[in-house]
Design a protein around this motif. Structure first.
Motif, PDB file in Angstrom:
ATOM      1  N   THR A  20       5.329  42.999  70.471  1.00 40.32           N
ATOM      2  CA  THR A  20       4.725  42.657  71.693  1.00 40.32           C
ATOM      3  C   THR A  20       4.185  41.150  71.372  1.00 40.32           C
ATOM      4  O   THR A  20       3.903  40.652  72.435  1.00 40.32           O
ATOM      5  CB  THR A  20       3.359  43.577  71.526  1.00 40.32           C
ATOM      6  OG1 THR A  20       2.735  43.814  70.378  1.00 40.32           O
ATOM      7  CG2 THR A  20       3.911  44.902  72.326  1.00 40.32           C
ATOM      8  N   GLY A  24       4.605  38.488  74.113  1.00 41.87           N
ATOM      9  CA  GLY A  24       3.576  37.406  74.453  1.00 41.87           C
ATOM     10  C   GLY A  24       4.044  35.966  74.453  1.00 41.87           C
ATOM     11  O   GLY A  24       3.946  35.368  75.432  1.00 41.87           O
ATOM     12  N   LEU A  27       6.875  35.363  77.169  1.00 43.57           N
ATOM     13  CA  LEU A  27       5.989  35.227  78.741  1.00 43.57           C
ATOM     14  C   LEU A  27       5.589  34.008  78.669  1.00 43.57           C
ATOM     15  O   LEU A  27       5.467  33.287  79.893  1.00 43.57           O
ATOM     16  CB  LEU A  27       5.484  36.441  78.952  1.00 43.57           C
ATOM     17  CG  LEU A  27       6.301  37.939  79.164  1.00 43.57           C
ATOM     18  CD1 LEU A  27       5.040  38.761  79.228  1.00 43.57           C
ATOM     19  CD2 LEU A  27       7.057  37.720  80.299  1.00 43.57           C
ATOM     20  N   ARG A  41       0.848  35.168  82.602  1.00 41.59           N
ATOM     21  CA  ARG A  41       1.988  35.699  82.633  1.00 41.59           C
ATOM     22  C   ARG A  41       2.144  36.609  81.094  1.00 41.59           C
ATOM     23  O   ARG A  41       2.560  37.795  81.143  1.00 41.59           O
ATOM     24  CB  ARG A  41       3.271  34.803  82.637  1.00 41.59           C
ATOM     25  CG  ARG A  41       4.476  35.400  83.074  1.00 41.59           C
ATOM     26  CD  ARG A  41       5.692  34.471  83.402  1.00 41.59           C
ATOM     27  NE  ARG A  41       5.817  33.349  82.096  1.00 41.59           N
ATOM     28  CZ  ARG A  41       6.737  32.423  82.498  1.00 41.59           C
ATOM     29  NH1 ARG A  41       7.222  32.144  83.880  1.00 41.59           N
ATOM     30  NH2 ARG A  41       6.786  31.528  81.597  1.00 41.59           N
ATOM     31  N   SER A  43      -0.144  37.971  79.640  1.00 45.13           N
ATOM     32  CA  SER A  43      -1.005  39.167  79.516  1.00 45.13           C
ATOM     33  C   SER A  43      -0.219  40.451  79.667  1.00 45.13           C
ATOM     34  O   SER A  43      -0.681  41.431  79.384  1.00 45.13           O
ATOM     35  CB  SER A  43      -2.290  38.816  80.548  1.00 45.13           C
ATOM     36  OG  SER A  43      -1.747  38.871  81.819  1.00 45.13           O
ATOM     37  N   GLY A  44       1.013  40.055  80.326  1.00 46.15           N
ATOM     38  CA  GLY A  44       2.011  41.173  80.487  1.00 46.15           C
ATOM     39  C   GLY A  44       2.301  42.059  79.216  1.00 46.15           C
ATOM     40  O   GLY A  44       2.580  42.985  79.015  1.00 46.15           O
ATOM     41  N   ALA A  45       2.019  41.077  78.073  1.00 44.57           N
ATOM     42  CA  ALA A  45       2.190  42.050  76.775  1.00 44.57           C
ATOM     43  C   ALA A  45       1.348  42.843  76.429  1.00 44.57           C
ATOM     44  O   ALA A  45       1.572  43.968  75.751  1.00 44.57           O
ATOM     45  CB  ALA A  45       2.249  40.732  75.474  1.00 44.57           C
ATOM     46  N   ALA A  47       0.232  44.964  78.708  1.00 48.80           N
ATOM     47  CA  ALA A  47       0.582  46.149  79.156  1.00 48.80           C
ATOM     48  C   ALA A  47       1.812  47.007  78.457  1.00 48.80           C
ATOM     49  O   ALA A  47       1.842  48.127  78.415  1.00 48.80           O
ATOM     50  CB  ALA A  47       1.113  45.898  80.718  1.00 48.80           C
ATOM     51  N   VAL A  48       2.859  45.937  77.820  1.00 43.60           N
ATOM     52  CA  VAL A  48       3.523  46.718  77.050  1.00 43.60           C
ATOM     53  C   VAL A  48       3.211  47.346  76.084  1.00 43.60           C
ATOM     54  O   VAL A  48       3.513  48.550  75.671  1.00 43.60           O
ATOM     55  CB  VAL A  48       4.801  45.462  76.570  1.00 43.60           C
ATOM     56  CG1 VAL A  48       5.730  45.863  75.571  1.00 43.60           C
ATOM     57  CG2 VAL A  48       5.209  44.812  77.908  1.00 43.60           C
ATOM     58  N   VAL A  72      12.101  46.210  76.065  1.00 39.12           N
ATOM     59  CA  VAL A  72      11.599  44.994  76.797  1.00 39.12           C
ATOM     60  C   VAL A  72      11.833  43.792  75.984  1.00 39.12           C
ATOM     61  O   VAL A  72      12.145  42.664  77.066  1.00 39.12           O
ATOM     62  CB  VAL A  72       9.994  45.064  76.862  1.00 39.12           C
ATOM     63  CG1 VAL A  72       9.254  43.886  77.237  1.00 39.12           C
ATOM     64  CG2 VAL A  72       9.375  46.323  77.874  1.00 39.12           C
TER      65      VAL A  72
END
Length: 339
Positions: A20, A24, A27, A41, A43-45, A47-48, A72
């Motif tokens: 993760t 991060g 992204l 962008r 911050s999608g980590a 969610a993962v 991912v």
């Protein structure tokens, strides 16, 4: 032998944490320019990570959680490598023009040779010129190492070529920064910068580092035949032209200043350069060159280093027409004192 019960959980946590974190960074940094890291962008980590924790802790599947994070990571790797390098960006002022060459056998006409005169690292008079060089007139090559102040093992490496008419030409493999952009070794892992061969006068590329950045600079004569040096020069010109026609991304580990110089050297010699910590940490690349006999070995390495540290001579020769000759005075003394 049975592993303690906490080991599988610890290994799973380590993989999820590392994966993760990589997500991060990928992204945040892939495609980032002068605007800096894409924090939203990235911050999608989170969610993962949240999905992985649910799969692991709620549904009891370590394998599922690890597979999710790795999938991912794989998808992001494919996405990152879909980003295309470019020659058309709003480049930093010192990198607006890049060198290219017309080659006719051993005669090479290089356009946009950089020749700046600096008052400071941010204040200069910009200048580029076109000049013709003949590989048959090469008198030597010099390996230049600039360790970065305050960064253990980090350095920039360059090569300078000398010609019988007294001219010297430096090749410096660098990142091509956009206007307002700063270099980041981490960003260099995520296709953030294009790669460029900057070709310039020693009063620009050497003096910038020794006199204005105040980094230590070492200038080592390369031990090689005239034929090898000629091949080295022409190979660097060919690579420079190839990048001008088809750009590439810089990579802090695999496509940087030192790895490119190693590639050139290996193509024109029978010597294989080992890939070890001295190529990953180029501040020690002179130790590797010494071990391989590519620079002088007539004295212990610390003596050779002291002999070819040019900072006092570069300061004394600042902006002088004979700058290149004066920073090589130690070489002349070494030859005169040889038995």
């Amino acid at each position: 032998m049975r592993l303690p019960s906490f080991v599988p959980d610890a290994l799973t946590a380590l993989v999820l944490l590392g994966g993760t974190a990589w997500v991060g960074l990928a992204l945040a940094l892939t495609g980032a320019g002068p605007e800096g890291a894409h924090l939203l962008r990235a911050s999608g980590a989170l969610a993962v990570a949240a999905v992985a924790l649910v799969v692991w802790r709620r549904f009891g599947s370590r394998l599922g959680a690890v597979a999710w994070v790795l999938a991912v990571c794989g998808g992001l790797h494919v996405w990152a490598y879909s980003q295309a390098p470019s020659t058309e960006r709003d480049w930093a002022p010192d990198l607006v023009r890049v060198a290219r060459a017309d080659v006719e056998g051993p005669r090479v006409t290089i356009h946009d040779v950089r020749d700046f005169r600096y008052r400071s690292t941010t204040d200069w008079d910009a200048s580029w010129y076109t000049a013709t060089y003949d590989a048959r007139e090469l008198t030597g090559a010099w390996f230049i190492v600039e360790p970065f102040s305050g960064f253990y093992g980090a350095a920039h490496t360059m090569v300078s070529f000398g010609f019988s008419d007294g001219r010297y030409l430096v090749f410096s493999v660098e990142v091509r920064r956009e206007k307002g952009e700063t270099f980041s070794a981490v960003g260099g892992l995520f296709r953030q910068f294009e790669l460029v061969y900057v070709v310039g006068d020693e009063r620009d590329l050497v003096q910038l580092r020794s006199n204005h950045r105040h980094d230590e600079v070492y200038l080592y004569p390369v031990t090689a035949s005239k034929e090898r040096i000629s091949d080295f020069f022409l190979d660097m010109v060919a690579r420079m032209n190839a990048l001008h026609a088809k750009p590439e991304f810089y990579n802090s580990l695999t496509n940087n200043c030192t790895t490119n110089l190693v590639s050139h050297f290996e193509k024109v010699s029978a010597l294989k350069v080992p890939y070890d910590h001295r190529t990953l940490l180029p501040a020690f690349s002179d130790a590797l060159a010494y071990e391989l006999g590519l620079i002088e070995t007539d004295a212990p390495l610390d003596v050779v280093r002291a002999r070819h540290r040019i900072n006092p001579r570069a300061l004394a020769a600042a902006n002088q027409p004979d700058f290149s000759q004066r920073i090589r005075q130690a070489e002349a003394r070494a030859v005169d004192s040889a038995p």
